[in-house]
Motif scaffolding. Structure first.
Motif, PDB file in Angstrom:
ATOM      1  N   ASP A  22       1.396   4.939   0.894  1.00 31.33           N
ATOM      2  CA  ASP A  22       2.643   4.245   0.552  1.00 31.33           C
ATOM      3  C   ASP A  22       3.309   4.915  -0.646  1.00 31.33           C
ATOM      4  OD1 ASP A  22       2.300   2.366   2.581  1.00 31.33           O
ATOM      5  OD2 ASP A  22       1.381   0.875   1.271  1.00 31.33           O
ATOM      6  N   LYS A  23       2.520   5.220  -1.677  1.00 33.74           N
ATOM      7  CA  LYS A  23       3.070   5.812  -2.896  1.00 33.74           C
ATOM      8  C   LYS A  23       3.653   7.195  -2.647  1.00 33.74           C
ATOM      9  CE  LYS A  23       1.967   6.414  -7.734  1.00 33.74           C
ATOM     10  NZ  LYS A  23       0.970   6.310  -8.785  1.00 33.74           N
ATOM     11  N   LYS A  24       3.036   7.951  -1.742  1.00 35.30           N
ATOM     12  CA  LYS A  24       3.494   9.308  -1.439  1.00 35.30           C
ATOM     13  C   LYS A  24       4.924   9.323  -0.886  1.00 35.30           C
ATOM     14  CE  LYS A  24       0.431  11.703   0.745  1.00 35.30           C
ATOM     15  NZ  LYS A  24      -0.372  12.295   1.823  1.00 35.30           N
ATOM     16  N   ARG A  25       5.334   8.244  -0.231  1.00 37.83           N
ATOM     17  CA  ARG A  25       6.669   8.189   0.394  1.00 37.83           C
ATOM     18  C   ARG A  25       7.802   7.988  -0.616  1.00 37.83           C
ATOM     19  NH1 ARG A  25       6.980   7.128   5.950  1.00 37.83           N
ATOM     20  NH2 ARG A  25       9.066   7.859   5.577  1.00 37.83           N
ATOM     21  N   ASN A  30       7.587  10.413 -13.302  1.00 39.89           N
ATOM     22  CA  ASN A  30       6.297  10.739 -13.907  1.00 39.89           C
ATOM     23  C   ASN A  30       5.954   9.776 -15.029  1.00 39.89           C
ATOM     24  OD1 ASN A  30       5.892  12.901 -12.232  1.00 39.89           O
ATOM     25  ND2 ASN A  30       6.871  14.352 -13.627  1.00 39.89           N
ATOM     26  N   TYR A  31       6.908   8.941 -15.404  1.00 38.82           N
ATOM     27  CA  TYR A  31       6.698   7.966 -16.464  1.00 38.82           C
ATOM     28  C   TYR A  31       6.961   6.560 -15.923  1.00 38.82           C
ATOM     29  CZ  TYR A  31       7.176  12.306 -18.985  1.00 38.82           C
ATOM     30  OH  TYR A  31       7.035  13.599 -19.408  1.00 38.82           O
ATOM     31  N   PRO A  32       6.073   6.057 -15.049  1.00 38.52           N
ATOM     32  CA  PRO A  32       6.330   4.764 -14.415  1.00 38.52           C
ATOM     33  C   PRO A  32       6.413   3.611 -15.410  1.00 38.52           C
ATOM     34  CG  PRO A  32       4.102   5.506 -13.943  1.00 38.52           C
ATOM     35  CD  PRO A  32       4.813   6.624 -14.634  1.00 38.52           C
ATOM     36  N   PHE A  33       5.694   3.720 -16.537  1.00 36.74           N
ATOM     37  CA  PHE A  33       5.758   2.649 -17.531  1.00 36.74           C
ATOM     38  C   PHE A  33       7.163   2.508 -18.085  1.00 36.74           C
ATOM     39  CE2 PHE A  33       5.605   1.288 -21.976  1.00 36.74           C
ATOM     40  CZ  PHE A  33       5.111   0.006 -21.807  1.00 36.74           C
ATOM     41  N   LEU A  34       7.806   3.644 -18.401  1.00 37.02           N
ATOM     42  CA  LEU A  34       9.170   3.593 -18.935  1.00 37.02           C
ATOM     43  C   LEU A  34      10.150   3.063 -17.887  1.00 37.02           C
ATOM     44  CD1 LEU A  34       9.308   6.937 -20.936  1.00 37.02           C
ATOM     45  CD2 LEU A  34       9.068   4.618 -21.827  1.00 37.02           C
ATOM     46  N   THR A  35       9.954   3.446 -16.626  1.00 40.70           N
ATOM     47  CA  THR A  35      10.816   2.948 -15.553  1.00 40.70           C
ATOM     48  C   THR A  35      10.690   1.434 -15.429  1.00 40.70           C
ATOM     49  OG1 THR A  35      10.509   5.025 -14.375  1.00 40.70           O
ATOM     50  CG2 THR A  35      11.397   3.201 -13.113  1.00 40.70           C
ATOM     51  N   ARG A  36       9.459   0.929 -15.481  1.00 38.33           N
ATOM     52  CA  ARG A  36       9.247  -0.516 -15.377  1.00 38.33           C
ATOM     53  C   ARG A  36       9.781  -1.234 -16.616  1.00 38.33           C
ATOM     54  NH1 ARG A  36       3.555  -2.153 -13.184  1.00 38.33           N
ATOM     55  NH2 ARG A  36       4.627  -3.269 -11.549  1.00 38.33           N
ATOM     56  N   LEU A  37       9.682  -0.591 -17.786  1.00 38.84           N
ATOM     57  CA  LEU A  37      10.141  -1.189 -19.031  1.00 38.84           C
ATOM     58  C   LEU A  37      11.645  -1.461 -18.991  1.00 38.84           C
ATOM     59  CD1 LEU A  37       9.114  -1.999 -21.853  1.00 38.84           C
ATOM     60  CD2 LEU A  37       9.806   0.254 -22.645  1.00 38.84           C
ATOM     61  N   THR A  44      10.508   1.452  -7.276  1.00 38.68           N
ATOM     62  CA  THR A  44       9.377   0.800  -7.960  1.00 38.68           C
ATOM     63  C   THR A  44       9.194  -0.633  -7.481  1.00 38.68           C
ATOM     64  OG1 THR A  44      10.775   0.179  -9.845  1.00 38.68           O
ATOM     65  CG2 THR A  44       9.522   2.231 -10.025  1.00 38.68           C
ATOM     66  N   ARG A  45      10.294  -1.321  -7.169  1.00 34.00           N
ATOM     67  CA  ARG A  45      10.179  -2.698  -6.665  1.00 34.00           C
ATOM     68  C   ARG A  45       9.556  -2.720  -5.273  1.00 34.00           C
ATOM     69  NH1 ARG A  45      16.012  -3.229  -8.628  1.00 34.00           N
ATOM     70  NH2 ARG A  45      15.692  -3.711 -10.820  1.00 34.00           N
ATOM     71  N   ALA A  46       9.992  -1.836  -4.404  1.00 32.73           N
ATOM     72  CA  ALA A  46       9.426  -1.775  -3.051  1.00 32.73           C
ATOM     73  C   ALA A  46       7.950  -1.410  -3.113  1.00 32.73           C
ATOM     74  CB  ALA A  46      10.192  -0.764  -2.205  1.00 32.73           C
ATOM     75  N   LEU A  47       7.597  -0.458  -3.938  1.00 32.10           N
ATOM     76  CA  LEU A  47       6.206  -0.043  -4.075  1.00 32.10           C
ATOM     77  C   LEU A  47       5.349  -1.156  -4.677  1.00 32.10           C
ATOM     78  CD1 LEU A  47       4.545   2.381  -3.344  1.00 32.10           C
ATOM     79  CD2 LEU A  47       4.964   3.302  -5.618  1.00 32.10           C
ATOM     80  N   SER A  48       5.909  -1.902  -5.615  1.00 32.79           N
ATOM     81  CA  SER A  48       5.196  -3.038  -6.199  1.00 32.79           C
ATOM     82  C   SER A  48       4.908  -4.098  -5.133  1.00 32.79           C
ATOM     83  CB  SER A  48       6.033  -3.641  -7.327  1.00 32.79           C
ATOM     84  OG  SER A  48       5.490  -4.854  -7.761  1.00 32.79           O
ATOM     85  N   TYR A  49       5.900  -4.373  -4.282  1.00 38.29           N
ATOM     86  CA  TYR A  49       5.703  -5.339  -3.194  1.00 38.29           C
ATOM     87  C   TYR A  49       4.619  -4.840  -2.235  1.00 38.29           C
ATOM     88  CZ  TYR A  49       6.561  -8.432   0.734  1.00 38.29           C
ATOM     89  OH  TYR A  49       6.394  -9.348   1.741  1.00 38.29           O
ATOM     90  N   LEU A  50       4.686  -3.566  -1.858  1.00 42.67           N
ATOM     91  CA  LEU A  50       3.711  -3.006  -0.925  1.00 42.67           C
ATOM     92  C   LEU A  50       2.293  -3.031  -1.493  1.00 42.67           C
ATOM     93  CD1 LEU A  50       5.562   0.008   0.697  1.00 42.67           C
ATOM     94  CD2 LEU A  50       4.799  -2.081   1.807  1.00 42.67           C
ATOM     95  N   HIS A 103      16.034   0.950   0.593  1.00 44.11           N
ATOM     96  CA  HIS A 103      16.881  -0.097   0.020  1.00 44.11           C
ATOM     97  C   HIS A 103      16.280  -1.437   0.397  1.00 44.11           C
ATOM     98  CE1 HIS A 103      19.837   2.891  -1.004  1.00 44.11           C
ATOM     99  NE2 HIS A 103      19.809   3.332   0.244  1.00 44.11           N
ATOM    100  N   ILE A 104      16.004  -2.263  -0.611  1.00 39.64           N
ATOM    101  CA  ILE A 104      15.368  -3.540  -0.336  1.00 39.64           C
ATOM    102  C   ILE A 104      16.406  -4.656  -0.291  1.00 39.64           C
ATOM    103  CG2 ILE A 104      13.135  -2.851  -1.255  1.00 39.64           C
ATOM    104  CD1 ILE A 104      13.834  -4.307  -3.838  1.00 39.64           C
TER     105      ILE A 104
END
Length: 191
Positions: A22-25, A30-37, A44-50, A103-104
């Motif tokens: 799932d993550k590969k798609r 490279n900085y997922p913490f900053l993106t989530r912050l 990131t939302r779709a991947l979090s749901y998955l 697109h979610i």
């Protein structure tokens, strides 16, 4: 009703494999913490749901001790919360690894089985007709584009593209492009 899907999580190794595929798609920073912050993005939302869906599937299928039941209950609550927040409703143990949702919002997948590496875009509905047994089976590498609908007990072959706002009510052979209401084959590659 037990799912006949052979592509379900049956071990911790399967769980890691599903999450990795799932993550590969997704093209995640490279900085997922900053993106989530800063609130994240659609990827990131779709991947979090998955990831939450995969953990629910793991605790549903593999862990039957008291701790597993508690975690299953916890992930059932989390999947409902994230589903309402992001506009996604996918039944557990129905989608194969590598699902990509660019697109979610407005995604509702109530199907028997979906293969690997499928793409589902915004406002896609896959639903049953009258009884729970009348649900779709979707092959590998299928793309369900914006606003497409699949209703009833239909079988969609591998490598099919369903055009935007199409309504599928009949079986679709592999390597086809379908469009229209009801959907008709507009192009098919014979191998």
């Amino acid at each position: 009703m037990e799912n006949k899907n052979k592509k379900i999580i049956r071990s911790k190794k399967d769980l890691k494999n599903f999450i990795a595929q799932d993550k590969k798609r997704y093209q995640i920073s490279n900085y997922p913490f900053l993106t989530r912050l800063i609130g994240g993005n659609e990827a990131t939302r779709a991947l979090s749901y998955l990831k939450t869906l995969r953990l629910l599937e793991y605790y549903t299928n593999c862990r039957h001790d008291i701790f597993g039941k508690i975690l299953k209950f916890w992930f059932e609550i989390r999947i409902r919360q994230k589903g309402l927040k992001y506009g996604i409703d996918i039944k557990p143990n129905t989608v194969g690894p590598g699902l990509y949702m660019p697109h979610i919002g407005g995604i509702h997948l109530n199907l028997l089985e979906m293969g690997e590496n499928c793409i589902v875009t915004q406002n896609v509905v896959v639903g049953q007709k009258n009884v729970p047994e009348n649900r779709a089976t979707i092959g590998d590498n299928v793309e369900l584009t914006l606003g497409s609908k699949i209703i009833g007990k239909v079988i969609i072959g591998d490598n099919v593209i369903v055009a935007p706002n199409s309504v599928v009510v009949k079986d679709i052979p592999a390597y086809s492009i379908v469009s229209g209401v009801p959907a008709k084959i507009i192009k098919q590659i014979n191998l």
